[in-house]
Write a protein that holds these residues in place. Structure first.
Motif, PDB file in Angstrom:
ATOM      1  N   LYS A 323     -18.091  12.746   6.253  1.00 46.82           N
ATOM      2  CA  LYS A 323     -18.980  11.431   6.773  1.00 46.82           C
ATOM      3  C   LYS A 323     -19.418  10.693   5.464  1.00 46.82           C
ATOM      4  O   LYS A 323     -19.728  11.180   4.562  1.00 46.82           O
ATOM      5  CB  LYS A 323     -20.308  12.005   7.520  1.00 46.82           C
ATOM      6  N   LEU A 324     -19.649   9.365   5.739  1.00 51.62           N
ATOM      7  CA  LEU A 324     -19.965   8.459   4.902  1.00 51.62           C
ATOM      8  C   LEU A 324     -21.553   8.238   5.070  1.00 51.62           C
ATOM      9  O   LEU A 324     -22.115   7.950   6.161  1.00 51.62           O
ATOM     10  CB  LEU A 324     -19.278   7.486   4.649  1.00 51.62           C
ATOM     11  N   HIS A 325     -22.329   8.205   3.800  1.00 51.00           N
ATOM     12  CA  HIS A 325     -23.793   7.780   4.104  1.00 51.00           C
ATOM     13  C   HIS A 325     -23.877   6.301   3.830  1.00 51.00           C
ATOM     14  O   HIS A 325     -24.533   5.596   4.516  1.00 51.00           O
ATOM     15  CB  HIS A 325     -24.575   8.621   2.888  1.00 51.00           C
ATOM     16  N   LYS A 326     -22.845   5.750   2.840  1.00 49.43           N
ATOM     17  CA  LYS A 326     -23.116   4.400   2.565  1.00 49.43           C
ATOM     18  C   LYS A 326     -21.116   4.067   2.671  1.00 49.43           C
ATOM     19  O   LYS A 326     -20.324   4.482   2.177  1.00 49.43           O
ATOM     20  CB  LYS A 326     -23.096   3.999   1.237  1.00 49.43           C
ATOM     21  N   LYS A 327     -21.092   2.836   3.275  1.00 47.48           N
ATOM     22  CA  LYS A 327     -19.727   2.548   3.768  1.00 47.48           C
ATOM     23  C   LYS A 327     -18.777   1.745   2.573  1.00 47.48           C
ATOM     24  O   LYS A 327     -17.774   1.379   2.731  1.00 47.48           O
ATOM     25  CB  LYS A 327     -19.458   1.960   4.993  1.00 47.48           C
ATOM     26  N   ARG A 328     -19.849   1.172   1.583  1.00 47.79           N
ATOM     27  CA  ARG A 328     -19.199   0.510   0.662  1.00 47.79           C
ATOM     28  C   ARG A 328     -19.910   1.086  -0.510  1.00 47.79           C
ATOM     29  O   ARG A 328     -20.873   1.620  -0.712  1.00 47.79           O
ATOM     30  CB  ARG A 328     -19.819  -0.944   0.704  1.00 47.79           C
TER      31      ARG A 328
END
Length: 445
Positions: A323-328
């Motif tokens: 899972k990503l916490h920040k997509k960028r």
């Protein structure tokens, strides 16, 4: 008279007991921990109260002596690891008074001691920290070598410096079940290093290989000493509540970058790292600072662009495995990313404060997935953007070569790792003769 004498005797006895109690040592050494590393060592004394100490050095033989005032001895002292390079033995010696403790460090070589007290921070109490740095290996021990132009080795490896966050006395964040961040970052870093070392044309260099502490600037200095093309620091995130989760990738903020450029400009010793041999030619001239500023600007611009492109790749690969916490990619003032001449990123592999992610981060299978995602990202970037003198550059397609004086089919075939027949076939050559200026297509090896 007899009663008066009795009262005086009793009074003196009470005063004596009070004074005796007052001069007893009020502090205790509750434990001693040793954290060895290749070129420095940290020794930590856990105390029941704030330390009152002094120290001095002795020669013939080399010793560091630390006096703890009004302090009782520890019940036991730790054994010194066999591979230890700086401390031969840790022992007690006769103190200057009965309520003091004298600790002697028997040393194997000259050291620079840095000694400081740390206030209590739960769950730790008062501590005295002793950092010993080997004098023969300063922070810039290889500065002369690294300041020179990189040797033009044909088909050199692309060097990736991998930094496992925290270590030693610094455990990093701590998960709900007691997992230390430092015990997660090192195995991921080692897995990443193994993947890189298996890739032809790439080589990994770890800033730390064991459980010991490194200062932030030491980590980037080690990368520079290894002539790293890229620097990646591995961490695990944390929050005050267990809710947040997911990985993120960070690059240096522009504000921090400009601040670091200013610091480098004021440090004359660092100019040689950027200017190479030219530093000697323009030394002590009015132009040195301006040339250094121009090179620093270009170097930092290149580093930040490269870091951001790799960070984008890492985010894309990480979302396939976690899972990503920040997509960028995010930017921040992380000290470990401050080097202006080495593209650098920091990867937060997940939230160790989240119970589910803590379990994942301890899993060898998940660690391998994270390492492979980071590895694939870095490899893909350098496949597309290889340094000119690297193996990746030679293997990049499409490729063309302009024939120079003295070059032949056999010379070029050997240089590019292909057969003469393949080279002739790609260029529809019927003869073995080449002429200067001829443009050849180089097929994939």
């Amino acid at each position: 008279m007899r009663s008066t004498g009795y009262v005086l005797t009793l009074l003196f006895s009470i005063i004596f007991m009070v004074l005796s109690f007052a001069v007893q040592a009020k502090n205790d050494i509750q434990g001693v921990r040793v954290w060895p590393s290749p070129d420095s060592t940290r020794v930590v004394f856990d105390l029941s109260d704030k330390p009152d100490f002094s120290y001095f050095m002795l020669k013939n033989p080399l010793r560091l002596v630390v006096d703890f005032n009004n302090t009782n001895k520890a019940k036991s002292l730790p054994a010194i690891p066999v591979e230890h390079r700086l401390i031969k033995k840790l022992r007690y010696s006769k103190a200057k008074n009965q309520n003091a403790t004298r600790m002697v460090f028997e040393l194997t070589s000259s050291v620079k001691p840095v000694i400081f007290a740390l206030a209590p921070t739960a769950p730790k109490k008062d501590r005295l920290v002793i950092d010993l740095y080997a004098k023969k290996t300063s922070l810039y021990s290889n500065e002369k070598n690294t300041s020179k132009k990189r040797d033009r080795l044909v088909d050199r490896d692309i060097i990736i410096a991998i930094d496992a966050g925290h270590g030693g006395e610094d455990p990093g964040s701590i998960g709900p079940s007691g997992t230390y961040e430092k015990n997660v970052t090192l195995p991921i870093a080692k897995r990443l290093a193994r993947l890189i070392d298996k890739q032809q044309g790439m080589k990994a260099r770890l800033t730390r290989t064991g459980d010991y502490y490194l200062k932030l600037h030491t980590r980037s200095n080690k990368a520079r000493e290894k002539r790293a093309d890229f620097f990646v620091s591995i961490h695990a995130d944390a929050f005050s509540s267990p809710g947040p989760s997911g990985s993120s990738v960070w690059v240096l903020s522009l504000r921090r970058a400009n601040s670091e450029i200013g610091k480098w400009l004021e440090d004359k010793e660092k100019h040689s790292q950027l200017l190479g041999g030219a530093a000697e030619l323009i030394k002590d001239t009015a132009n040195e600072k301006y040339l250094a500023k121009a090179l620093l600007d270009m170097s930092m611009d290149h580093s930040m662009k490269t870091a951001l492109q790799v960070a984008d790749e890492v985010v894309s690969e990480l979302k396939k495995v976690t899972k990503l916490h920040k997509k960028r990619p995010q930017s921040a003032n992380f000290g470990v990313l401050k080097s202006p001449d080495i593209p650098s990123i920091l990867v937060e592999t997940g939230f160790i404060s989240n119970p589910k992610e803590e379990r994942l981060l301890k899993s060898g299978n998940h660690q391998e997935k994270l390492a492979r995602a980071i590895f694939k990202s870095i490899k893909n970037y350098y496949k597309r953007n290889p340094p000119d003198d690297s193996l990746f550059a030679r293997l990049k397609e499409p490729a063309e070569h302009v024939v120079k004086s003295g070059e032949s089919l056999s010379v070029l075939a050997n240089r590019y790792g292909i057969s003469i027949a393949a080279l002739k076939r790609a260029n529809k050559l019927t003869k073995d003769t080449l002429f200067i200026g001829q443009v050849l297509t180089i097929p994939k090896a």
